[in-house]
Scaffold this motif. Structure first.
Motif, PDB file in Angstrom:
ATOM      1  N   ALA A  80      21.213  69.805  53.445  1.00 33.79           N
ATOM      2  CA  ALA A  80      21.707  69.494  54.795  1.00 33.79           C
ATOM      3  C   ALA A  80      20.534  69.122  55.698  1.00 33.79           C
ATOM      4  N   GLY A  81      20.862  68.534  56.839  1.00 38.68           N
ATOM      5  CA  GLY A  81      19.829  68.212  57.825  1.00 38.68           C
ATOM      6  C   GLY A  81      19.325  66.786  57.721  1.00 38.68           C
ATOM      7  N   HIS A  82      20.207  65.852  57.387  1.00 39.91           N
ATOM      8  CA  HIS A  82      19.786  64.461  57.177  1.00 39.91           C
ATOM      9  C   HIS A  82      19.697  63.637  58.464  1.00 39.91           C
ATOM     10  N   GLU A  83      19.848  64.287  59.611  1.00 37.42           N
ATOM     11  CA  GLU A  83      19.767  63.604  60.906  1.00 37.42           C
ATOM     12  C   GLU A  83      20.505  62.258  60.863  1.00 37.42           C
ATOM     13  N   GLY A  84      19.841  61.182  61.267  1.00 40.24           N
ATOM     14  CA  GLY A  84      20.508  59.880  61.325  1.00 40.24           C
ATOM     15  C   GLY A  84      20.405  59.079  60.048  1.00 40.24           C
ATOM     16  N   ASP A  85      20.133  59.765  58.945  1.00 39.04           N
ATOM     17  CA  ASP A  85      19.844  59.051  57.697  1.00 39.04           C
ATOM     18  C   ASP A  85      20.722  59.461  56.519  1.00 39.04           C
ATOM     19  N   GLY A  86      21.766  60.234  56.788  1.00 39.52           N
ATOM     20  CA  GLY A  86      22.547  60.799  55.681  1.00 39.52           C
ATOM     21  C   GLY A  86      23.244  59.776  54.809  1.00 39.52           C
ATOM     22  N   ILE A  87      23.647  58.667  55.399  1.00 39.73           N
ATOM     23  CA  ILE A  87      24.312  57.632  54.600  1.00 39.73           C
ATOM     24  C   ILE A  87      23.272  57.019  53.665  1.00 39.73           C
ATOM     25  N   ALA A  88      22.138  56.628  54.253  1.00 33.83           N
ATOM     26  CA  ALA A  88      21.076  55.998  53.469  1.00 33.83           C
ATOM     27  C   ALA A  88      20.538  56.930  52.385  1.00 33.83           C
ATOM     28  N   LEU A  89      20.391  58.205  52.723  1.00 33.55           N
ATOM     29  CA  LEU A  89      19.759  59.140  51.773  1.00 33.55           C
ATOM     30  C   LEU A  89      20.774  59.848  50.866  1.00 33.55           C
TER      31      LEU A  89
ATOM     32  N   GLY B 201      26.091  69.899  56.748  1.00 35.34           N
ATOM     33  CA  GLY B 201      25.546  69.163  57.896  1.00 35.34           C
ATOM     34  C   GLY B 201      25.224  70.073  59.073  1.00 35.34           C
ATOM     35  N   VAL B 202      25.783  69.775  60.235  1.00 33.18           N
ATOM     36  CA  VAL B 202      25.468  70.569  61.433  1.00 33.18           C
ATOM     37  C   VAL B 202      26.003  72.007  61.347  1.00 33.18           C
TER      38      VAL B 202
END
Ligand SMILES: Cc1cc2nc3c(=O)[nH]c(=O)nc-3n(C[C@H](O)[C@H](O)[C@H](O)COP(=O)(O)OP(=O)(O)OC[C@H]3O[C@@H](n4cnc5c(N)ncnc54)[C@H](O)[C@@H]3O)c2cc1C
Lengths: 87, 407
Positions: free
Chosen positions: B346-355, B202-203
């Motif tokens: 990495a780098g899923h911004e605000g969509d990591g749960i969905a994606l 992630g970050v």
């Protein structure tokens, strides 16, 4: 014994907390994520100490990271926050 | 020395989903997590598995494919991930927003999203708590939600069941190459020989990238969220606002006032227990994870302008999480050709749960078969690290207030 509630707000039992520790939790936050213990209205004021005690049986006390405290400390209404002075 | 075909760095939703898929394929996999499962962004976020908040294009295509995988996860994981398909509305407060959302909805429809615009009365019939002052909303019955912590824990337990090894409380400190290829991963409790390393941090991904000489354009984008006491059913399904969409994709269009600077946009939902989750902000403040009074006040003021009934509800807690943000808002996925064996996720911004679901599938296929299967039909060049080859990464970091690498 196992029906003993450690977190009364969220009704989390001693057994559930032991299961969370067996699942890999080593911190108060880890137990909270797995069981909701400490997520209720009192925000862990009672159960934090008990959970820490249970964790300390598995790990040296100084290794148990304190849980993050997240304001507000006391419950206040949405409106009170909206009308509060800027800080 | 230990050996494993694959070492995944990071036990968030992305790392755990990849581990789960690799475990199912029987590929020896070892996950290294410096803290605990779901202790990073995946444990400090909202529960939306949203399609409407995705840009029409590969972003929405990925989300559509990902959401289709959730019912199966709900069935096959031993942990209840609280997956629900109960739709979402995006509230529109003025004419300007209406025009923007009209175009957005049209383009989303072309990609197969079932979404429509509702006028004020239709919107308030569906969501009676909405203010008299709104103009209308969108609605899609296809939007879903899941409990992000239980999803991450469920994937972790599922992966373990399929033989994946986890080392929690273990930190990756270096990566060794041999003739330019991945050779091993060094941790604070020993070295692991491996063929592939997956960077699912992630970050923190730039810190891991530096270990193999890569400069990865990911910066933290803070989001603050408020949780209230449980209240009787007030919010049906998910509720966002048009500002939320703008704050996510075109923050510069929000203007320059305090609310704009904080990137305030509504994300409102109610849990099974009755708690309201009220978000949120989009701020570039480096790795600072604290909540601020200014932001909480702005979030609540905005939320109350859309759902006035929340005013009398008690707030019990607030938290902040760091979204891993890339220059185009899309994740970085796939093997990096300059460092064979090094795989970005990495780098899923605000969509990591969905994606998370589709990411697990894509990366497991990249490792097991060399590329995602043809029926997935995903253009991996749009997700590659290479797409940023003309981006000045240092400039990107600094212009987003990120002056250090997380250790
Ligand atoms: C306020 C907010 C709301 C959100 N709402 C939603 C939403 O509704 N829907 C949605 O889909 N997404 C949402 N998101 C986005 C989502 O939370 C993230 O995209 C997702 O959690 C990223 O997951 P990850 O696994 O990549 O990162 P993380 O969960 O951060 O996992 C990375 C892990 O790597 C570990 N790590 C780092 N460095 C090392 C090292 N050196 N060695 C070992 N381990 C290491 C960290 O400890 C961490 O656990 C939201 C985010 C925020 C902040």
């Amino acid at each position: 014994m196992n029906e003993e509630f450690i977190c009364r707000c969220e009704e989390v039992t001693r057994k559930e907390i032991e299961e969370a520790i067996a699942d890999g939790a080593t911190t108060v936050a880890g137990v909270k994520k797995r069981t909701r213990a400490g997520m209720g209205l009192c925000q862990g004021r009672t159960c934090r100490r008990l959970v820490t005690q249970m964790l300390s049986k598995h790990k040296a006390a100084e290794q148990i990271m304190p849980d993050t405290s997240r304001p507000p400390v006391r419950a206040i209404t949405v409106e009170e926050i909206i009308n509060s002075e800027d800080r | 020395m230990q050996t494993s075909d694959v070492v995944i760095i990071g036990g968030g939703v992305v790392g755990c989903s990849i581990a789960y898929h690799l475990g199912k394929r029987g590929i020896p996999t070892h996950v290294i997590e410096k803290d605990d499962i779901a202790m990073g962004t995946s444990g400090a976020c909202d529960k939306a598995v949203l399609l409407q908040s995705k840009n029409p294009g590969i972003h929405l295509e990925l989300a559509l494919k990902s959401v289709k995988m959730f019912p199966e996860l709900q069935k096959s994981l031993d942990t209840d991930i609280e997956f629900l398909n109960h739709g979402c509305m995006i509230v529109i407060q003025n004419e300007n927003q209406w025009k923007v959302m009209e175009g957005f909805v049209e383009r989303q429809k072309k990609l197969g999203l079932d979404v429509k615009l509702l006028d004020k009365n239709e919107a308030r019939d569906r969501q009676p708590a909405l203010s008299e002052d709104i103009l209308g909303s969108t609605y899609s019955p296809m939007d879903c939600e899941a409990n992000p912590i239980y999803l991450t824990l469920g994937l972790y337990r599922g992966a373990k069941k399929h033989g994946v090894k986890f080392s929690l409380g273990t930190k990756v400190t270096g990566i060794k190459l041999e003739k330019g290829r991945i050779k091993s991963v060094e941790t604070d409790s020993g070295e692991i020989l491996c063929k592939y390393v997956v960077n699912a941090t992630g970050v923190y991904a730039p810190t891991i990238g530096r270990m193999v000489g890569l400069n990865i354009p990911i910066v933290p984008r803070r989001g603050q969220i408020i949780i209230t006491e449980p209240v009787p059913k007030l919010i049906h399904g998910g509720l966002n606002c048009a500002r939320y969409i703008t704050a996510k994709f075109r923050p510069e269009l929000l203007g320059t006032d305090e609310m704009a600077k904080l990137g305030v946009g509504l994300a409102l939902g109610q849990t099974e227990n009755g708690n309201l989750l009220i978000g949120g902000t989009r701020e570039f403040v480096g790795f600072n994870k604290t909540t601020t009074h200014k932001a909480l006040k702005a979030i609540l003021k905005h939320a109350a302008s859309i759902v006035p009934a929340i005013k009398n509800v008690h707030v019990i807690r607030s938290f902040a999480g760091l979204r891993p943000y890339t220059p185009d808002g899309l994740p970085i996925l796939g093997e990096v050709p300059e460092v064979p064996g090094f795989i970005m996720a990495a780098g899923h911004e605000g969509d990591g749960i969905a994606l998370s679901a589709i990411t697990g599938r894509i990366i497991s296929e990249v490792i097991a078969d060399g590329k995602p299967s043809d029926d997935l039909n995903i253009d991996m060049t749009k997700l590659s690290l290479d797409r940023f080859k003309n981006v000045d990464v240092n400039e990107f970091r600094e212009s987003h207030n990120c002056y250090s690498f997380a250790s």
